[in-house]
Design a protein around this motif. Structure first.
Motif, PDB file in Angstrom:
ATOM      1  N   GLY A  67      19.112  71.793  -0.715  1.00 37.95           N
ATOM      2  CA  GLY A  67      19.722  71.397  -1.980  1.00 37.95           C
ATOM      3  C   GLY A  67      18.783  70.784  -2.989  1.00 37.95           C
ATOM      4  O   GLY A  67      19.244  70.149  -3.947  1.00 37.95           O
ATOM      5  N   PHE A  68      17.482  70.979  -2.837  1.00 45.47           N
ATOM      6  CA  PHE A  68      16.508  70.410  -3.775  1.00 45.47           C
ATOM      7  C   PHE A  68      15.998  71.507  -4.710  1.00 45.47           C
ATOM      8  O   PHE A  68      14.865  71.974  -4.601  1.00 45.47           O
ATOM      9  CB  PHE A  68      15.352  69.746  -3.017  1.00 45.47           C
ATOM     10  CG  PHE A  68      15.720  68.432  -2.416  1.00 45.47           C
ATOM     11  CD1 PHE A  68      15.474  67.247  -3.088  1.00 45.47           C
ATOM     12  CD2 PHE A  68      16.351  68.363  -1.184  1.00 45.47           C
ATOM     13  CE1 PHE A  68      15.828  66.015  -2.544  1.00 45.47           C
ATOM     14  CE2 PHE A  68      16.709  67.154  -0.621  1.00 45.47           C
ATOM     15  CZ  PHE A  68      16.450  65.971  -1.302  1.00 45.47           C
ATOM     16  N   MET A 100       7.967  79.565   1.114  1.00 46.33           N
ATOM     17  CA  MET A 100       9.115  79.140   1.897  1.00 46.33           C
ATOM     18  C   MET A 100       9.468  77.679   1.627  1.00 46.33           C
ATOM     19  O   MET A 100      10.641  77.283   1.681  1.00 46.33           O
ATOM     20  CB  MET A 100       8.847  79.345   3.383  1.00 46.33           C
ATOM     21  CG  MET A 100       8.949  80.797   3.826  1.00 46.33           C
ATOM     22  SD  MET A 100      10.660  81.380   3.665  1.00 46.33           S
ATOM     23  CE  MET A 100      10.435  83.137   3.945  1.00 46.33           C
ATOM     24  N   GLY A 101       8.463  76.872   1.338  1.00 44.23           N
ATOM     25  CA  GLY A 101       8.740  75.465   1.060  1.00 44.23           C
ATOM     26  C   GLY A 101       9.678  75.283  -0.106  1.00 44.23           C
ATOM     27  O   GLY A 101      10.697  74.583  -0.020  1.00 44.23           O
ATOM     28  N   TYR A 102       9.363  75.932  -1.238  1.00 47.13           N
ATOM     29  CA  TYR A 102      10.221  75.807  -2.418  1.00 47.13           C
ATOM     30  C   TYR A 102      11.557  76.515  -2.207  1.00 47.13           C
ATOM     31  O   TYR A 102      12.614  76.013  -2.590  1.00 47.13           O
ATOM     32  CB  TYR A 102       9.511  76.372  -3.644  1.00 47.13           C
ATOM     33  CG  TYR A 102       8.284  75.593  -4.009  1.00 47.13           C
ATOM     34  CD1 TYR A 102       8.380  74.271  -4.416  1.00 47.13           C
ATOM     35  CD2 TYR A 102       7.011  76.144  -3.920  1.00 47.13           C
ATOM     36  CE1 TYR A 102       7.257  73.518  -4.737  1.00 47.13           C
ATOM     37  CE2 TYR A 102       5.877  75.413  -4.230  1.00 47.13           C
ATOM     38  CZ  TYR A 102       6.002  74.100  -4.643  1.00 47.13           C
ATOM     39  OH  TYR A 102       4.896  73.366  -4.947  1.00 47.13           O
ATOM     40  N   ARG A 103      11.492  77.677  -1.579  1.00 50.21           N
ATOM     41  CA  ARG A 103      12.704  78.465  -1.374  1.00 50.21           C
ATOM     42  C   ARG A 103      13.695  77.733  -0.470  1.00 50.21           C
ATOM     43  O   ARG A 103      14.877  77.579  -0.809  1.00 50.21           O
ATOM     44  CB  ARG A 103      12.334  79.823  -0.770  1.00 50.21           C
ATOM     45  CG  ARG A 103      13.514  80.645  -0.298  1.00 50.21           C
ATOM     46  CD  ARG A 103      13.079  82.004   0.225  1.00 50.21           C
ATOM     47  NE  ARG A 103      14.182  82.693   0.890  1.00 50.21           N
ATOM     48  CZ  ARG A 103      14.245  84.008   1.062  1.00 50.21           C
ATOM     49  NH1 ARG A 103      13.275  84.773   0.624  1.00 50.21           N
ATOM     50  NH2 ARG A 103      15.277  84.542   1.675  1.00 50.21           N
ATOM     51  N   VAL A 104      13.236  77.268   0.691  1.00 47.90           N
ATOM     52  CA  VAL A 104      14.140  76.685   1.668  1.00 47.90           C
ATOM     53  C   VAL A 104      14.555  75.269   1.257  1.00 47.90           C
ATOM     54  O   VAL A 104      15.692  74.850   1.513  1.00 47.90           O
ATOM     55  CB  VAL A 104      13.507  76.731   3.066  1.00 47.90           C
ATOM     56  CG1 VAL A 104      14.356  76.003   4.096  1.00 47.90           C
ATOM     57  CG2 VAL A 104      13.289  78.190   3.481  1.00 47.90           C
ATOM     58  N   ALA A 105      13.659  74.526   0.603  1.00 47.46           N
ATOM     59  CA  ALA A 105      14.063  73.203   0.106  1.00 47.46           C
ATOM     60  C   ALA A 105      15.232  73.330  -0.860  1.00 47.46           C
ATOM     61  O   ALA A 105      16.128  72.479  -0.883  1.00 47.46           O
ATOM     62  CB  ALA A 105      12.890  72.509  -0.576  1.00 47.46           C
ATOM     63  N   PRO A 114      10.886  58.061  -6.660  1.00 42.91           N
ATOM     64  CA  PRO A 114      11.057  58.888  -7.857  1.00 42.91           C
ATOM     65  C   PRO A 114      11.628  60.261  -7.515  1.00 42.91           C
ATOM     66  O   PRO A 114      11.325  60.833  -6.449  1.00 42.91           O
ATOM     67  CB  PRO A 114       9.630  59.000  -8.414  1.00 42.91           C
ATOM     68  CG  PRO A 114       8.891  57.841  -7.824  1.00 42.91           C
ATOM     69  CD  PRO A 114       9.498  57.624  -6.470  1.00 42.91           C
ATOM     70  N   GLY A 115      12.437  60.793  -8.422  1.00 42.70           N
ATOM     71  CA  GLY A 115      13.011  62.118  -8.212  1.00 42.70           C
ATOM     72  C   GLY A 115      11.971  63.186  -7.935  1.00 42.70           C
ATOM     73  O   GLY A 115      12.147  63.994  -7.000  1.00 42.70           O
ATOM     74  N   PRO A 116      10.870  63.242  -8.701  1.00 42.63           N
ATOM     75  CA  PRO A 116       9.850  64.246  -8.411  1.00 42.63           C
ATOM     76  C   PRO A 116       9.256  64.103  -7.009  1.00 42.63           C
ATOM     77  O   PRO A 116       8.896  65.097  -6.374  1.00 42.63           O
ATOM     78  CB  PRO A 116       8.788  63.991  -9.496  1.00 42.63           C
ATOM     79  CG  PRO A 116       9.553  63.399 -10.628  1.00 42.63           C
ATOM     80  CD  PRO A 116      10.602  62.546  -9.977  1.00 42.63           C
ATOM     81  N   VAL A 117       9.138  62.866  -6.499  1.00 44.92           N
ATOM     82  CA  VAL A 117       8.628  62.669  -5.143  1.00 44.92           C
ATOM     83  C   VAL A 117       9.634  63.189  -4.127  1.00 44.92           C
ATOM     84  O   VAL A 117       9.263  63.820  -3.123  1.00 44.92           O
ATOM     85  CB  VAL A 117       8.304  61.181  -4.899  1.00 44.92           C
ATOM     86  CG1 VAL A 117       7.968  60.932  -3.427  1.00 44.92           C
ATOM     87  CG2 VAL A 117       7.151  60.735  -5.786  1.00 44.92           C
ATOM     88  N   ARG A 118      10.919  62.967  -4.364  1.00 44.39           N
ATOM     89  CA  ARG A 118      11.939  63.477  -3.438  1.00 44.39           C
ATOM     90  C   ARG A 118      11.921  65.006  -3.423  1.00 44.39           C
ATOM     91  O   ARG A 118      12.026  65.636  -2.361  1.00 44.39           O
ATOM     92  CB  ARG A 118      13.322  62.961  -3.837  1.00 44.39           C
ATOM     93  CG  ARG A 118      13.493  61.471  -3.633  1.00 44.39           C
ATOM     94  CD  ARG A 118      14.873  60.980  -4.069  1.00 44.39           C
ATOM     95  NE  ARG A 118      15.909  61.574  -3.241  1.00 44.39           N
ATOM     96  CZ  ARG A 118      16.964  62.232  -3.724  1.00 44.39           C
ATOM     97  NH1 ARG A 118      17.088  62.431  -5.032  1.00 44.39           N
ATOM     98  NH2 ARG A 118      17.879  62.717  -2.913  1.00 44.39           N
ATOM     99  N   ASP A 119      11.799  65.633  -4.607  1.00 47.65           N
ATOM    100  CA  ASP A 119      11.723  67.097  -4.666  1.00 47.65           C
ATOM    101  C   ASP A 119      10.490  67.604  -3.926  1.00 47.65           C
ATOM    102  O   ASP A 119      10.564  68.552  -3.134  1.00 47.65           O
ATOM    103  CB  ASP A 119      11.663  67.571  -6.123  1.00 47.65           C
ATOM    104  CG  ASP A 119      12.993  67.464  -6.835  1.00 47.65           C
ATOM    105  OD1 ASP A 119      14.038  67.369  -6.159  1.00 47.65           O
ATOM    106  OD2 ASP A 119      12.998  67.473  -8.084  1.00 47.65           O
TER     107      ASP A 119
END
Length: 811
Positions: free
Chosen positions: A335-336, A325-330, A283-288
């Motif tokens: 590109g997520f 950093m997780g959300y920022r760098v992803a 699922p897209g949310p799992v990939r994000d």
């Protein structure tokens, strides 16, 4: 016995030059115990101290060559007559040998038998107060030490640990020895052993690898290109961002079974719960989420592993930093962009909830607020993660990114392979900044609660007000009546209102990209526009912020459950982000239903939610969005024929049915009484594996009969039940549409949960989260109040007090 702050400070001041040789014997995974032999060397300024070792049998302790008797009590090995000199003769050597139990609850040496192929996997899943379940140690962060690990294992297995193997190979003789680590906290040792499937490569002069259970080899191969790209992109980004180089000799990442957390940042060998490598379409949310977790754990290699907090009051700084950093760098590196959307709409609302309960605490408490490790376990929460993440994002916005990172780099270099505190971090930021960082820290980090950013109208001119005490720098975005953005700018908001004349007559959204942690309240014109056209907004992040505002209005009772359901009915089917759909559905099922919906109205809300998902499924613009809506439909629909058709065809339209969604449909059919135990068992054996085991457990528990509920309860109460099965049983048990049938089990839960939670901190958290997911009657609330007057495990008490606060906000 819980380690106290006072004891930790005394021991840290007393001991130095600590090092470990840890030898583990995992050759017989069918045994109830494994062998642990630890040689610890250290200097001491006093003749006595203690090592921790939990639940040891066949214990042998040798101190400086002399066997010691009767030194073990309450999980502590008491050491006396230690050398205290400064010369070569002042080094102490203690050798501890013991048998320690394998566990099934994810706290210690966890053992799993894969139902897909019968293969066994063991893993040392450590963390706060858990290292002592695997080897004798000084179990505190500020006694970092180099560790040399050796393992005897089943010859066919692969063994992974913090360092590169210097002896041993897959299919060899079963003896492995790993390179000595740099100084790390004992809580971050890792060993995982089993017949792993592996994908390896080299980058930047280092060996990298992704690993998973043999039965998931196909899934690992399916996702490997993406997993490798995310890893490399994040690594290169961090290498450019941080002045300090990566400090370890390799970088393995392992999808492991039974891990309690989403992942753990073990130096050189990160572990992830293997639900992040699902069967079928991902699922897209799992990939994000997976991308953000990969970045989160990698950031810990610097902020947590290279530099480590001194005591647990600074849990927030490591976890908030990694979360940020997780959300920022992803997003920036891999590109997520949906990762940040997931934070805003999925996790940030939980932090707002947490900040209004009695258990709230400053993002940065004082050491004395965390007097022992049991109390420390209660602050691994939404305040330390999601609020702290949001606060750090605001700090970077308020200071400017270059200044923020300059301070971060000074801090990391100054405390390389050492320990640090909030005061150290503030010193580094203050040196880099031309703004008053110390006052900012007091306002944001040392106090609880959050401000409100309110938009009022002065004629046609929007005016932004702050209700509270903190400075904010936020983005304000304005739209025309067609929800086309006509302006966007960063605005500083403090004591004085901020008129926005350029946006006269426009719809205005403050904090539109979530730069700060504050409740937002729109003016009447903007609120009416959201009510009418939320799903028309192009920017996913703005919609995420506004959905969070809507669920907050339900939380504060400005919007009742029926009105919220109407908004969901009108806007969710037009939603373009699978991450937002998942978050809204989860919030509705876990918060709106049990806390804001009268029991008699629950079936109607469940059906309305399913109908909205059915409409969304018809109009979905991508396969991942279609499967997300199908999951929501399967959660609450009464349409037995459609669900039966999906299962029979193993498809939703032309889309193959992923195993998790297939089991969701089976569970709903069981909940509706359409599938019996025989049908569920046939489904379980059709494709054996972890999905089938937990899916069948949940489906059996969901059946609307007293016999089914009693069987589920008995299985959940088995002292040997593993953490995943327990979660599945309780998730299936609590149906908001079965309140009369479940009424006796609310009472049983309040009676039995304290016994279950005594297994340990992590399992207590699982037990607390497994509370009844249905509206309670007044009598049941009174019983909860009575239960809270009794002695309870610390972690469970925190969970129940939060539950009671959520139930009682109208008092």
């Amino acid at each position: 016995m819980a380690l106290t702050l006072v004891e930790a400070r005394i021991r840290a001041a007393q001991l130095s030059e600590v090092s470990y040789d840890v030898a583990l014997d995992l050759r017989d995974p069918t045994s109830s115990t494994f062998g642990s032999r630890t040689t610890v060397r250290f200097r001491s300024s006093a003749p006595g101290t203690f090592l921790e070792l939990a639940a040891a049998s066949d214990l042998s302790v040798v101190v400086n060559g002399e066997t010691v008797h009767r030194s073990y009590a309450d999980g502590r090995i008491h050491l006396t007559e230690l050398h205290t000199g400064l010369g070569p003769d002042g080094v102490n050597e203690v050798v501890v040998e013991a048998r320690l139990p394998y566990v099934s609850d994810g706290d210690g040496m966890h053992r799993t038998v894969d139902p897909a192929d019968g293969e066994t996997y063991v893993g040392a899943y450590l963390g706060m107060d858990v290292a002592q379940k695997v080897f004798a140690c000084f179990d505190q962060n500020d006694l970092k030490a180099p560790i040399t690990t050796s393992v005897q294992a089943v010859p066919a297995w692969t063994v992974l640990a913090n360092g590169l193997p210097v002896e041993g190979e897959a299919g060899g003789g079963g003896h492995w020895r790993f390179a000595t680590t740099p100084p790390i906290p004992v809580a971050l040792l890792v060993v995982v052993a089993g017949p792993w499937a592996s994908q390896r490569w080299e980058h930047a002069g280092l060996p990298f690898g992704w690993h998973a259970r043999a039965s998931l080899a196909g899934e690992l191969e399916r996702d490997f290109a993406e997993l490798r790209r995310i890893t490399v992109d994040c690594y290169d980004h961090f290498a450019a961002m941080f002045d300090e180089p990566y400090a370890f000799d390799s970088y393995d990442q392992v999808f492991v079974p039974g891990l309690n957390w989403g992942a753990q940042e073990m130096p050189g060998c990160v572990t992830y719960r293997d639900e992040l490598l699902p069967r079928g379409a991902v699922p897209g949310p799992v990939r994000d989420l997976r991308a953000s977790v990969i970045a989160h754990e990698m950031s810990h290699m610097w902020f947590g592993d290279l530099m480590t907090m001194t005591w647990w009051e600074d849990t927030w700084l490591q976890e908030s930093f990694a979360d940020y950093m997780g959300y920022r760098v992803a997003g920036d590196a891999a590109g997520f962009a949906g990762s940040l959307v997931g934070h805003e709409v999925g996790r940030k609302p939980s932090a707002y909830d947490a900040d209004e309960r009695r258990s709230t605490h400053p993002v940065a408490p004082t050491p004395e607020d965390v007097p022992d490790v049991d109390s420390a376990a209660t602050i691994f929460d939404s305040i330390s993660y999601s609020k702290g993440n949001s606060v750090l994002r605001q700090l970077a916005t308020w200071l400017g990114d270059d200044i923020f990172l300059r301070g971060v780099n000074t801090h990391l270099s100054r405390h390389r392979f050492a320990n640090a505190t909030l005061a150290d971090f503030v010193d580094a930021l203050d040196e880099a900044a031309d703004r008053d960082v110390r006052t900012w820290v007091e306002q944001w980090l040392r106090s609880t609660g959050f401000d409100t950013l309110r938009v009022d109208l002065d004629g046609d001119v929007p005016v932004l007000h702050r209700v509270g005490t903190r400075p904010h720098r936020v983005r304000v975005t304005a739209y025309d009546n067609a929800w086309v953005a006509v302006g966007s700018e960063l605005v500083d908001v403090a004591d004085e209102p901020v008129p926005l004349p350029a946006y006269a007559g426009r719809v205005v959204v403050p904090n539109s990209h979530g730069e700060t942690f504050a409740r937002i309240v729109l003016d009447e014109r903007s609120w009416a526009a959201v009510d009418a056209g939320l799903c028309r907004i192009e920017d996913d992040l703005v919609r995420a912020v506004l959905w969070t505002m809507l669920v907050d209005r339900v939380h504060t009772r400005e919007l009742d459950a029926a009105a919220f359901a109407d908004l969901v009915d009108r806007h969710l089917p037009g939603e373009r982000s699978a991450t937002i759909v998942t978050a809204v559905l989860t919030r509705t099922v876990t918060r709106v239903l049990p806390l804001r919906t009268p029991g008699a109205a629950a079936p109607d809300l469940v059906e309305q939610l399913a109908a909205a998902c059915g409409t969304g499924l018809l109009h979905a613009t991508s396969p991942e969005l279609a499967l997300t809506f199908a999951d929501g439909f399967a959660t609450g629909s009464h349409d037995v024929a459609t669900l039966q058709g999906w299962v029979a065809a193993n498809a939703v339209g032309s889309l193959p049915l992923p195993p998790t969604l297939r089991w969701r449909a089976v569970r709903r059919l069981a909940e509706l009484g359409a599938w019996d135990a025989e049908a569920i068992e046939a489904e379980r054996v059709r494709e054996p594996g972890s999905d089938a085991e937990v899916g069948a457990a949940a489906a059996l528990a969901a059946r609307p009969s007293e016999a089914a509920k009693q069987a589920a309860w008995s299985a959940a109460g088995d002292p040997a039940v593993d953490n995943r099965t327990f979660e599945a049983l309780m998730a299936g048990l609590w149906s908001p549409e079965q309140p009369d049938l479940l009424a006796p089990y609310v009472e049983r839960y309040l009676r039995d949960a304290p016994v279950w939670a005594a297994r340990g901190q992590a399992f207590a958290l699982v037990v607390g989260r497994a509370r009844p997911a249905l509206a309670l009657t007044d009598d049941q609330v009174a019983r909860l109040d009575e239960a809270l007057t009794a002695e309870l495990p610390t972690v469970l008490r925190r969970q129940w007090e939060d539950w009671r606060d959520d139930l009682g906000r109208d008092d």
